[in-house]
Design a protein around this motif. Structure first.
Motif, short mmCIF file in Angstrom:
data_model
loop_
_atom_site.label_atom_id
_atom_site.label_comp_id
_atom_site.label_asym_id
_atom_site.label_seq_id
_atom_site.Cartn_x
_atom_site.Cartn_y
_atom_site.Cartn_z
N ARG A 1 26.24 42.86 37.32
CA ARG A 1 25.42 43.37 39.15
C ARG A 1 23.79 43.99 38.33
N LEU B 1 23.73 47.39 37.82
CA LEU B 1 24.29 48.55 38.09
C LEU B 1 22.87 49.64 38.53
N MET C 1 35.00 47.10 45.28
CA MET C 1 34.10 47.09 45.95
C MET C 1 32.72 46.03 44.98
N ALA D 1 32.84 43.07 45.51
CA ALA D 1 32.59 42.40 47.12
C ALA D 1 30.40 42.07 47.33
N LYS D 2 30.30 43.42 46.18
CA LYS D 2 28.57 42.53 46.37
C LYS D 2 28.17 41.81 45.33
N ASP E 1 27.53 37.36 44.59
CA ASP E 1 27.44 36.60 45.23
C ASP E 1 29.15 35.30 44.26
N ARG F 1 30.97 36.69 40.69
CA ARG F 1 32.52 36.38 40.79
C ARG F 1 33.07 35.88 39.56
#
Length: 282
Positions: A175, A177, A238, A241-242, A244, A248
């Motif tokens: 992701r 982050l 969390m 959850a962010k 797609d 995932r």
């Protein structure tokens, strides 16, 4: 307008209420895994049969329920920001026939207790989530009687905790982050050497001790580990959850591949290391 700390607390309250069912579901596994940390913490907190004890960020109840058994003539207060988590703890206390417990929904930075109330105060794996840790430490010290021990358990370095860093690192890679600002709640924020000792001394505590304790998180399969982590680890859920659906699936695939390195004797064994720290109220 809510302050940043207030927003974090409100968000955490909702998240922990949501995750309380997962902590109830995995209660036996959590007990078996974290018992060595709790045993080490309680060694730092001399208890009498009539001791009055405060468990801050008590969550689903341990080690507070064990403490209650050790102080049959005393009283243990389990305090947490999440009413849902405390309901889990209350159910477990009832099942074990424990009646010397009180349950208090409150903010660790504003404990609703008088000065010098408790013979021992501790926080097990909660400090890392507090928006302002120094405020919570000051409150814990304030609530302790002179001469009482105040203790905490926090997670050590990420490299010494593949039980969490393996899956969190994989999510972060997929992701991209951003690096959170210093002081942001997170599992490893208390890990630097001496960090907790300084925090305890800054809270006015003396005779501060700090030591490392390690054990393994053991699961029978990658599937079981994945289910456990997505049920109980709020930071994992969390992050996922962010992502797609495709991301995932890729994260899960990569985690399973990495877990192969930790398979021993037919099980997945992931190192878990925590710092146990305690100080005396002067």
């Amino acid at each position: 307008m809510l302050t940043s700390a207030a927003r974090i607390r409100d968000q955490q309250r909702m998240i922990w209420d949501e995750f309380s069912a997962g902590w109830n579901k995995w209660d036996a596994e959590l007990l078996g895994w974290q018992a060595p940390f709790w045993d080490a913490l309680l060694q730092e907190l001399p208890l009498r049969p009539d001791s009055r004890v405060l468990d801050v960020a008590a969550g689903a109840g341990e080690p507070g329920l064990t403490v209650a058994e050790r102080v049959p003539e005393g009283r243990v207060v389990l305090a947490d920001i999440s009413a849902g988590m405390l309901r889990v703890a209350e159910g477990k206390a009832s099942a074990r026939g424990l009646t010397n417990l009180d349950f208090e929904v409150c903010d660790a930075a504003a404990l609703p207790f008088r000065d010098s109330t408790f013979d021992a105060v501790y926080c097990s794996f909660g400090l890392v989530f507090f928006p302002v840790m120094s405020a919570a430490m000051a409150e814990m010290a304030r609530a302790a009687k002179p001469g009482a021990r105040v203790g905490a358990v926090v997670w050590g370095r990420a490299a010494a905790n593949p039980w969490a860093s393996l899956i969190l690192g994989t999510i972060a890679r997929h992701r991209e982050l951003p690096i959170p600002p210093a002081g942001t709640p997170g599992l490893f924020r208390c890990a630097p050497t001496g960090f907790m000792t300084r925090m305890f001394k800054d809270a006015g505590l003396a005779e501060v001790t700090e030591r490392q304790v390690s054990t393994d998180l053991v699961h029978e399969s990658p599937e079981r580990y994945w289910e456990f982590m997505t049920d109980i680890a709020t930071t994992v859920a969390m992050g996922l959850a962010k992502a797609d659906q495709e991301s995932r699936a890729l994260i899960r695939q990569d985690v399973f591949a990495l877990l192969g390195r930790y398979e021993h004797d037919g099980a997945i064994r992931l190192r878990s290391t925590a710092t146990v720290v305690a100080g005396t109220k002067v």
